[in-house]
Design a protein around this motif. Structure first.
Motif, mmCIF file in Angstrom:
data_model
loop_
_atom_site.group_PDB
_atom_site.id
_atom_site.type_symbol
_atom_site.label_atom_id
_atom_site.label_comp_id
_atom_site.label_asym_id
_atom_site.label_seq_id
_atom_site.Cartn_x
_atom_site.Cartn_y
_atom_site.Cartn_z
ATOM 1 N N LEU A 1 -16.319 52.171 15.424
ATOM 2 C CA LEU A 1 -15.933 50.835 15.901
ATOM 3 C C LEU A 1 -16.383 49.822 14.862
ATOM 4 O O LEU A 1 -17.559 49.793 14.478
ATOM 5 C CB LEU A 1 -16.586 50.533 17.245
ATOM 6 N N MET A 2 -15.463 48.977 14.414
ATOM 7 C CA MET A 2 -15.781 47.979 13.393
ATOM 8 C C MET A 2 -15.577 46.572 13.936
ATOM 9 O O MET A 2 -14.579 46.306 14.615
ATOM 10 C CB MET A 2 -14.892 48.172 12.163
ATOM 11 N N THR B 1 -10.525 56.179 12.839
ATOM 12 C CA THR B 1 -10.706 57.633 12.871
ATOM 13 C C THR B 1 -11.017 58.086 11.453
ATOM 14 O O THR B 1 -10.185 57.930 10.552
ATOM 15 C CB THR B 1 -9.442 58.349 13.370
ATOM 16 N N VAL B 2 -12.221 58.612 11.264
ATOM 17 C CA VAL B 2 -12.654 59.111 9.958
ATOM 18 C C VAL B 2 -12.884 60.602 10.104
ATOM 19 O O VAL B 2 -13.799 61.031 10.824
ATOM 20 C CB VAL B 2 -13.942 58.398 9.482
ATOM 21 N N GLN B 3 -12.041 61.397 9.452
ATOM 22 C CA GLN B 3 -12.148 62.854 9.519
ATOM 23 C C GLN B 3 -12.112 63.410 8.104
ATOM 24 O O GLN B 3 -11.085 63.365 7.429
ATOM 25 C CB GLN B 3 -10.999 63.446 10.345
ATOM 26 N N MET B 4 -13.249 63.912 7.644
ATOM 27 C CA MET B 4 -13.344 64.438 6.289
ATOM 28 C C MET B 4 -12.749 65.837 6.200
ATOM 29 O O MET B 4 -12.866 66.635 7.132
ATOM 30 C CB MET B 4 -14.806 64.474 5.834
ATOM 31 N N PHE C 1 -21.900 61.096 9.643
ATOM 32 C CA PHE C 1 -22.106 59.871 8.877
ATOM 33 C C PHE C 1 -23.531 59.863 8.348
ATOM 34 O O PHE C 1 -24.491 59.809 9.126
ATOM 35 C CB PHE C 1 -21.825 58.642 9.740
ATOM 36 N N THR C 2 -23.662 59.894 7.032
ATOM 37 C CA THR C 2 -24.990 59.961 6.406
ATOM 38 C C THR C 2 -25.520 58.583 6.039
ATOM 39 O O THR C 2 -26.645 58.471 5.561
ATOM 40 C CB THR C 2 -24.932 60.831 5.144
ATOM 41 N N GLY C 3 -24.710 57.547 6.222
ATOM 42 C CA GLY C 3 -25.170 56.187 5.956
ATOM 43 C C GLY C 3 -25.014 55.339 7.204
ATOM 44 O O GLY C 3 -24.826 55.847 8.318
ATOM 45 N N TRP C 4 -25.105 54.033 7.040
ATOM 46 C CA TRP C 4 -24.916 53.130 8.171
ATOM 47 C C TRP C 4 -24.328 51.818 7.664
ATOM 48 O O TRP C 4 -24.438 51.487 6.489
ATOM 49 C CB TRP C 4 -26.234 52.873 8.907
ATOM 50 N N ALA C 5 -23.701 51.103 8.562
ATOM 51 C CA ALA C 5 -23.080 49.819 8.218
ATOM 52 C C ALA C 5 -23.409 48.803 9.291
ATOM 53 O O ALA C 5 -23.390 49.112 10.485
ATOM 54 C CB ALA C 5 -21.566 49.970 8.092
ATOM 55 N N GLN D 1 -17.193 53.088 3.368
ATOM 56 C CA GLN D 1 -18.055 53.546 2.271
ATOM 57 C C GLN D 1 -19.528 53.524 2.667
ATOM 58 O O GLN D 1 -20.302 54.403 2.292
ATOM 59 C CB GLN D 1 -17.837 52.669 1.038
ATOM 60 N N ARG D 2 -19.916 52.517 3.429
ATOM 61 C CA ARG D 2 -21.327 52.403 3.802
ATOM 62 C C ARG D 2 -21.762 53.492 4.783
ATOM 63 O O ARG D 2 -22.908 53.945 4.729
ATOM 64 C CB ARG D 2 -21.598 51.016 4.413
ATOM 65 N N ILE D 3 -20.872 53.916 5.677
ATOM 66 C CA ILE D 3 -21.282 54.950 6.636
ATOM 67 C C ILE D 3 -21.289 56.340 5.995
ATOM 68 O O ILE D 3 -21.791 57.300 6.586
ATOM 69 C CB ILE D 3 -20.382 54.946 7.891
#
Length: 1596
Positions: free
Chosen positions: A778-779, A668-671, A605-609, A586-588
């Motif tokens: 990477l988390m 893997t985040v693919q919108m 990614f419009t945000g950052w974490a 959610q943060r990214i």
């Protein structure tokens, strides 16, 4: 109370058909509409379900809380009025059966069985005071039997008590066993009634009603530790139930065990010989009950369609029934005979083939594959989806084929399993050869290895025609007709189903170990978001079943125990990982984008974490070949690169601080093109059914999740480096560039080989893409929360090891057998004679410690009360205490009953000959001996340290038990000296059994340090003590960092230098030239050739003089060879007045001092030979250390390393045992291999110290906590099992008045004399009217509690109030280190710290308190004054758990001040015992007293002199009108702040005057009095007083 919309769940009571708005507000989840009850014959009406609930947002989901009625709601409800009239102490009218009917119809059915109504009835004690006393199981003259509504009301009330986890539910029924039996009988008969009654009572028992009856039955079978319940349950699963099994199958089973055949024959003989019709009918009912219940279930199961709306409550009933089967199969007493019935009735194959199972699998596929969407008319909502049924069915399959001998209970080895399997195949082939040779000859003659697979069995039996296959199945005892129809002309099962049954029975299955070894330890996206096992919300109302294991009281085998814990631990860590992943994703803020140049879809990614970074590059660099016998790779390594440019320096350092073995997650985040929120909109339009997990994944494009472990940090050249920080600098002394430049950081990670193999297999089957090139995030996680993989690895290792639990503990651990069998009086080879050393301070203390015993000094044969001995005491306990388990052989072996330390010290001086244990004693007689402690040398440090605690009789009992072999359970209420008892046990073990090693385990580093500090203060050689793990730097000991492995090695080496110096000094004193102190080896030669050669002739000569009885002091002193060496000892070495014996003792003490030097050097010699710090530290752990301390987490993480090193220990002492998870308690018992000679465990003692009435282990997800019972510690389980415990019964922490706030939970808890006698407990708290008080805090600035983010609760008013009171105390002179601020939420803790930082930290008049902490983290600690903030203003929250309240109320010694919303908390039913006591004092205002200051020397006002009394109309006021200006009521936060500000100004003025006086005095002394003007300001640029106050006034 606002709640998120949720899918319906199976409540623990009836759900409302159409909840009205008020009921919806009360129930935790919305209810489903009423649908007609299904039967097999009646068609299910076409009822269209309401549209699915909207998908709740993540924040909404996490904020849901469980409903709990307040006291105001209880008092105002009609149920309470009925209670007051009919069954409370006020009313108690004669029983009216119509009232039960009325409550049932109007209050329960009429409200849709709302949670509020059910809870109010339970709170009013409807069951205990009305339903049960008036229950009539069987009708008699003038007294008809109780109605159906009466029975169902009892069932609902019992279920509610279990839902709320009320303890001792069955105690309500304990006084009348026959009546309870009648109730159970009514319930059982209702359960197996036909699904629709025709005529009779005219009552239709629908599935909803049956579900509640079934839940009642589940609770019965989960409570087998209760003898009354056990007698009702066990007859239902006895061997008589085999009368319902196919005869051939039964005979085959009976042939295997003659004992079981005899049991069956006795059962049949008893049945046949019974002539009384009623008794015969009851026996027939009991033996057929389980069969009928199963058949009813199968009828319900067959009524559920694969798609479309299922019958109302049908799915929920089936899920509860599967839960019931799991519970029966997971306990040996119920499984022993039921398992065969389960297989005979084909329950698992039928369930596996059912439409409900197909329905559930389809739903699960939609959650796992985001490309599949169910249509809105599919009708699967919540538990109706069947997904939970499928997961539960998997657990039944697991237990139905569990690797255990059902009859004996023995765990099957791999060899046993293989032998049994091939024997079963051989018998099957024999049947085929003898009876079906024409059609199955190929199968009968095939080798065993060729028929063990599913494919081969399907091939062989698929060729056989259907009729022959039915005959074959009948011949081997498999039913061929539908079980549930109970008729000889019931339809046959089809051929395909019969083949599936044969495959299920005879195909070779992988072993449980193989399945565990093939399981990935990291959760993937499917497991993370599978809500049938990992609920999405933290709150769990405990109203429906889950597909997770339960930690009950009993376990089948050690393997079963470990696997249940493994699964729950994995689920709990998965839930926490899921929360972290959701937060990062959610943060990214991922968004879909189209590349303008290429036109390709991409995710930006419009945000950052902070905890997540986009991946620059990911590449698999190595796939190791499989090991012999494996199919998976031996290792899979990959390089992952992230860019940390955009982060701040502090966050960059966090990323650069990652080290090998840290766990990371690859995402893997693919919108999708439609962007965020499209799925929600689409769902609302089309009514798509979707779980919260898949909805989140769709919304944020989360496609894949894989775990990995850091192996190396990689530099720019692709080679491993030590750390990034040093690699950023050029190599010293060179002009080369640094190994790491720029902001890109590369980590070489180890991927999970099992997961990698599964992914590759999936690609090979063309069922998915290669996930590894798709990773783009990477988390990382917080280090303290990221050790789950190491713990899971440890548990998996344990499951594959040949575990050896001590024989005396094995049965108790699994929950079977005699609960007393591990007690020290029952174990083999008990110790009767023990040296208690400094446990007793004097003879009177010894007498007081055994009030029921006669104490006889050695050699006496009468009451020894007129005689006394000086400590230390050696006590021999009577033989009768141990007679229950001591065999003749053990009695003959007298030496086994005496500790080795006693033998060494007393030797031939044992009472009555060589063995004091052989003295005949009465059962109430203790024989006491003493000995003179050895003189260890002439220096002050040679004098042994002694215990100064005057232990109570109960504490002495605990010390005795803990010092003896076996299991010791010590329950320690707050302040009862648990740590002191533990330390004395450890010291006694150290001296009684010097050859043994003791392992100390605690839950927290704080408790470990407290224990360790007290151990170091006793007479224990420091070289034998070792503390492992983090936290040693916080030890309040000299050289705190030297107590760990490497610190101890350093200390040994430093000690070596010191001791070798002593050797050189000794050589010089003897005028022996040479470098004798060069090494430990040379020192050893020096001792052998020069020291012994001088001492032995001398001591022989002196002993000869002693034998003649003519010696004097001079005879000892004149020839003493080491007098020069001891010249630095206190002089004279031999005092003039010393007698010969005293002088001889001094000389021997000097010799012991010298010998001790060389003994130490001999032990240190190994450190000269071992060169590396690693080898030295391991040698220290394995060989030198006798007392090793660590936390349970450290033990779990390092278990493999300990075993490889050959670590050995004999005793385990566990503090905070009630706070440690089951498996984290078990692992420390298995940190060593079994004895190579005997194969048995070396473990001789387990001492567990804790308090199950205080906080349990921390489990974040309440589903695992409450349903899985994961919060149950091993300590608590043993208490529930009835294992003997010793409860300490005297507290010495809190004032008697404060102790009343928690004593109600401990009926036998008294105060130690010190609490009454010591001045600080007798005197009042300066500046406060009361020593404890609760203060109401209304809304501050229009707000009460706030929640900036989920579960981060804050209350600014309470924070300001608490800090203002802290300021007030500091201005009165209270030391900051004696004040602790506690709160119940982390958010409030952080807020209080922020307020302190702003108002106090920088100001020398205030500073910071000793600690600001949460109640949970402060368990086990204490302080003089506690300021407590309870935070909540809307609902009570987790303080409803009385255990948390007990901890909160028991931390203060002298003063406790509670700040809360009093109207809320006083209305909470569970908190009544505490708040009734608190509200005996005023709560609207904080009463303070002016003119009183804190003084270390004491304070004159008695604690009872409050000066405030309750006046007319309940108002409080000042007792003495003349003191109105001295006693003030602080009416709120603002008032307190203003009062403190005025005090501050007064303080500043006082300091100014003080400074002025000091300055004038200084100038007068200098002859410059004129330099100070009348205002105290200096002239000519002198420092002014105002400058001196700079920084103090700034606080205003």
């Amino acid at each position: 109370m606002s709640r998120p919309a949720q899918e319906s769940v199976d409540l623990g009571y009836f759900a409302p058909p159409e909840p009205e708005p008020e009921a919806q507000e009360e129930i935790a989840v919305p209810a489903q509409p009423e649908v007609p009850t299904p039967t097999q014959e009646v068609a299910v009406p076409d009822v269209k379900p309401p549209p699915p609930p909207p998908i709740a947002s993540l924040s909404d989901r996490r904020q849901g809380e469980q409903y709990a009625p307040t006291l105001q709601e209880i008092e105002s409800d009609a149920i309470t009025q009925l209670a007051h009239t009919h069954w409370s102490e006020r009313g108690a009218l004669e029983f009216d059966p119509t009232l039960v009917e009325t409550i049932w119809k109007e209050q329960l059915e009429g409200s849709g069985f709302s949670l509020r109504k059910v809870m109010l009835l339970e709170f009013s004690q409807y069951l205990e005071k009305y339903l049960w006393p008036s229950f009539v199981p069987k009708g008699s003259k003038g007294k008809p039997r109780s109605s159906l509504a009466h029975v169902l009301s009892i069932v609902v009330m019992v279920n509610e008590k279990f839902r709320e986890r009320v303890s001792g539910v069955w105690d309500i029924f304990s006084e009348d066993a026959s009546k309870f039996s009648g109730l159970v009988s009514r319930v059982l008969r209702l359960l197996v009634e036909p699904l629709q009654l025709a005529g009779g009572e005219g009552v239709e028992l629908g599935l909803q009603t049956r579900r509640f009856l079934l839940i009642f039955l589940i609770h019965l079978f989960q409570s087998l530790e209760n003898a009354q319940v056990r007698s009702e349950c066990m007859r239902l699963v006895s061997i008589s139930s085999w009368s319902c099994i196919v005869e051939k199958r039964r005979e085959e089973e009976l042939r295997q065990y003659p004992e079981r055949l005899a049991l069956w024959e006795r059962s049949e003989a008893k049945y046949s010989s019974t002539t009384k019709a009623s008794a015969k009918e009851k026996m027939e009912f009991d033996r057929t009950f389980m069969s009928k219940l199963i058949k009813n279930f199968l009828v319900v199961l067959s009524s559920i369609p694969e798609s479309g709306p299922p019958p109302a409550h049908g799915v929920a009933y089936c899920e509860r029934f599967i839960e019931f089967l799991i519970d029966l199969e997971a306990q040996l007493p119920t499984r022993r005979h039921f398992n065969l019935l389960l297989h005979d009735h084909l329950v698992v194959p039928i369930c596996d083939r059912s439409k409900l199972a197909q329905r559930g699998r389809k739903f699960l596929r939609t959650n796992r594959d985001l490309s599949i969407v169910l249509p809105s008319d599919w009708g699967s909502r919540g538990s109706e989806s069947g997904a939970l049924f499928v997961q539960l069915l998997d657990r039944v399959k697991y237990y139905a084929r569990f690797e255990i001998n059902d009859f004996t209970g023995a765990a099957l080895t791999a060899a046993d399993i293989t032998h049994d399997y091939y024997d079963k195949i051989r018998r099957l082939q024999k049947v085929a050869f003898v009876h079906f040779r024409e059609t199955l000859e190929d199968f009968a003659l095939a080798n065993v290895g060729s028929v063990e697979s599913r494919e081969s069995l399907r091939s062989y039996f698929g060729k056989v025609d259907e009729e022959t296959l039915r005959s074959f199945c009948s011949e081997i005892g498999i039913r061929t007709r539908r079980v549930e129809l109970e008729s000889d002309d019931a339809p046959f099962y089809d051929k395909a189903f019969l083949i599936e049954i044969l495959i299920a029975m005879y195909a070779k299955r992988p072993s449980q170990i193989e399945l565990i070894n093939s399981l990935p330890l990291y959760p993937d996206e499917e497991f993370l978001f599978d809500e049938t096992t990992v609920p999405a919300t933290q709150q769990f109302p405990n109203t429906h079943c889950l597909a997770i294991p339960k930690l009950n009281l009993q376990f089948l085998t050690i393997h079963d125990y470990l696997l249940r814990n493994f699964t729950l631990f994995r689920l709990e860590s998965t839930y926490e990982i899921r929360q972290d992943i959701e937060d990062v994703v959610q943060r990214i803020a991922p968004q879909h984008n189209i590349d303008r140049r290429t036109g390709e879809d991409q995710t930006v990614f419009t945000g950052w974490a902070r905890m997540g970074a986009p991946i620059d590059m990911f590449q698999v660099v190595e796939v190791g070949p499989p090991k012999l016998g494996d199919t998976k790779p031996s290792a899979v390594k990959a390089d992952v690169t992230v860019n940390i440019f955009k982060y701040t320096d502090s966050i960059r350092k966090e990323w650069e601080s990652l080290r090998p073995r840290d766990v990371l997650f690859l995402l893997t985040v693919q919108m999708e093109p439609d962007g965020p929120g499209w799925m929600e909109t689409d769902a609302k339009k089309s009514g798509v059914i979707e779980s919260e997990g898949s909805a989140f994944r769709r919304k944020f494009g989360l496609k894949y999740v894989r775990g990995c472990e850091v192996a190396d940090l990689i530099g720019d050249d692709g080679l491993p480096i030590e750390d990034f920080e040093s690699a950023k600098l050029p190599p010293p002394g060179t002009n080369e560039k640094p190994l790491v430049t720029g902001y890109k950081r590369t980590f070489r990670v180890l991927l999970d080989t099992n997961q990698y193999q599964q992914d590759m297999d999936r690609i090979q089957r063309k069922e998915g893409e290669d996930v590894y090139p798709t990773f783009n995030v990477l988390m990382r996680r917080k280090p303290q929360e990221n050790n789950f993989k190491a713990v899971l690895d440890t548990i998996r290792d344990l499951m594959q090891s040949d575990l050896v639990v001590p024989a005396w503990l094995h049965n108790v651990f699994l929950g079977y057998g005699d609960r007393n069998s591990a007690h020290f009086t029952k174990v083999p080879e008990p110790i009767r004679t023990l040296d208690f050393r400094d446990t007793f301070l004097d003879w009177d203390h010894l007498i007081q410690s055994f009030p029921d015993k006669r104490i006889i000094p050695a050699g006496k044969r009468t009451d020894g009360s007129d005689a006394s001995l000086a400590p230390p005491y050696v006590i021999t306990f009577p033989k009768s205490m141990f007679s229950a388990s001591v065999s003749e052989k053990e009695e003959a072996n007298a030496k086994s009953s005496i500790s080795s330390g006693v033998k060494r010290k007393l030797g031939g001086n044992m009472a009555d000959g060589d063995n004091g244990a052989e003295v005949d004693q009465d059962a109430d007689t203790l024989l006491v001996q003493t000995y003179k402690p050895l003189n260890m040398g002439p220096y002050p440090e040679d004098v042994p340290k002694k215990n100064t605690v005057r232990f109570t009789p109960t504490q002495v009992e605990a010390i005795h038990a803990g010092s003896s072999p076996g299991l010791t359970m010590i329950v320690g209420p707050p302040g009862t000296g648990k740590t002191d008892v533990a330390v004395q046990i450890i010291a006694n073990l150290y001296h009684n059994f010097p050859e043994q090693h003791t392992l100390i385990i605690t839950h927290s580093n704080t408790a470990l340090n407290q224990l360790f500090e007290k151990i170091a203060a006793l007479d224990i050689d420091p070289r034998h003590i070792l503390r492992l793990g983090h936290g040693q730097e916080e030890l309040e000991l000299a050289d705190a960092g030297s107590w760990g492995k490497y610190g101890r090695v350093t200390a040994f080496l430093e000690k070596r230098v010191q001791l070798l110096g002593d050797v050189d000094r000794l050589a010089q004193s003897l005028e022996i030239p040479g470098a004798h102190g060069y090494t430990c080896e040379t020192a050893g030669y020096f001792y052998l050739y020069h020291i012994l050669s001088r001492w032995e002739p001398y001591i022989h000569k002196v002993k000869a003089i002693a034998a003649r009885g003519q010696g004097t002091r001079q005879d000892v002193a004149v020839d003493f060879p080491f007098e020069v060496y001891f010249a630095d000892a206190p002089q004279p070495l031999f005092p003039e007045e010393a007698s010969f014996d005293e002088a001889l003792e001094i000389a021997e003490g000097c010799w012991r001092h010298i010998r001790h030097v060389f003994d130490e050097l001999e032990e240190i010699r190994a450190f000269e030979l071992l060169r590396s710090g690693y080898d030295r530290s391991n040698y220290l752990l394995v060989k030198e250390a006798k007392i090793i301390a660590m936390t349970c987490t450290h033990a779990a993480l390092k278990r493999r390393e300990f075993v490889q090193l050959g670590f050995k220990y004999d005793n385990v002492v566990m503090e905070e045992a009630a706070q440690i998870l089951e498996v984290e308690t078990f692992i420390p018992l298995l940190l060593q291999n079994s004895d190579p000679d005997t194969g048995a465990s070396r473990l001789k003692r387990v001492v567990m110290i804790g308090d199950h009435n205080q906080l349990p282990p921390v489990v974040k997800n309440t589903a695992f906590q409450r349903y899985g019972n994961m919060e149950q510690s091993l300590f608590t389980r043993f208490v529930r099992l009835g294992v003997p415990t010793i409860q300490l019964d005297a507290q010495g922490r809190s004032r008697s008045s404060i102790a009343q706030l928690f004593k109600w939970k401990y009926p036998r808890l008294d105060d130690l004399p010190a609490v009454v006698e010591r001045p600080e407990f007798q005197l009042a708290n300066p500046g406060f009217a009361f020593d404890y008080q609760v203060v109401n805090v209304p809304s501050f600035l229009g707000k009460g509690e706030t929640e900036p983010r989920p579960h981060f609760l804050q209350n600014l008013g309470e924070a300001e109030y608490v800090v203002a009171v802290y300021q007030y105390m500091r201005l009165l002179g209270y030391p900051a280190e004696r004040i602790t601020i506690l709160t119940t939420y982390n958010g409030q803790k952080e807020l209080i710290r922020d307020v302190l930082e702003k108002r106090c930290s920088w100001n020398p008049l205030y500073g910071n308190p000793h600690k600001v902490s949460t109640v949970d983290k402060y368990q086990g600690q204490q302080n003089d004054y506690i300021l407590l903030s309870l935070v909540r203003t809307k609902t009570v929250g987790h303080l409803r758990d009385v255990r948390r309240l007990i901890v909160a109320m028991s931390r203060a010694r002298l003063g406790l001040y509670v700040f809360c919303r009093v109207p809320l908390f006083r209305e909470c039913y569970e908190l009544q015992p505490v708040f009734q006591k608190l509200l005996e004092r005023p709560f609207e205002s904080l009463w303070i007293r002016r003119g009183e200051l804190y003084a270390h020397a004491g304070f004159p006002r008695a604690v009872e002199a409050y000066g405030v009394v309750q006046k007319a109309e309940g108002k409080w006021g000042v007792e003495n009108r003349n003191k109105k200006d001295k006693i003030i009521a602080i009416t709120g936060v603002q008032h307190m702040g203003e009062f403190v500000e005025d005090m501050m100004k007064e303080q500043i003025e006082r300091l100014k005057k003080q400074r002025k006086a000091e300055l004038r005095r200084t100038l007068l002394e200098m002859g410059k009095a004129g330099e100070v003007d009348s205002e105290g300001e200096g002239k000519g640029g002198e420092v002014k007083d105002g400058d001196a106050m700079e920084g103090v006034e700034g606080g205003q």
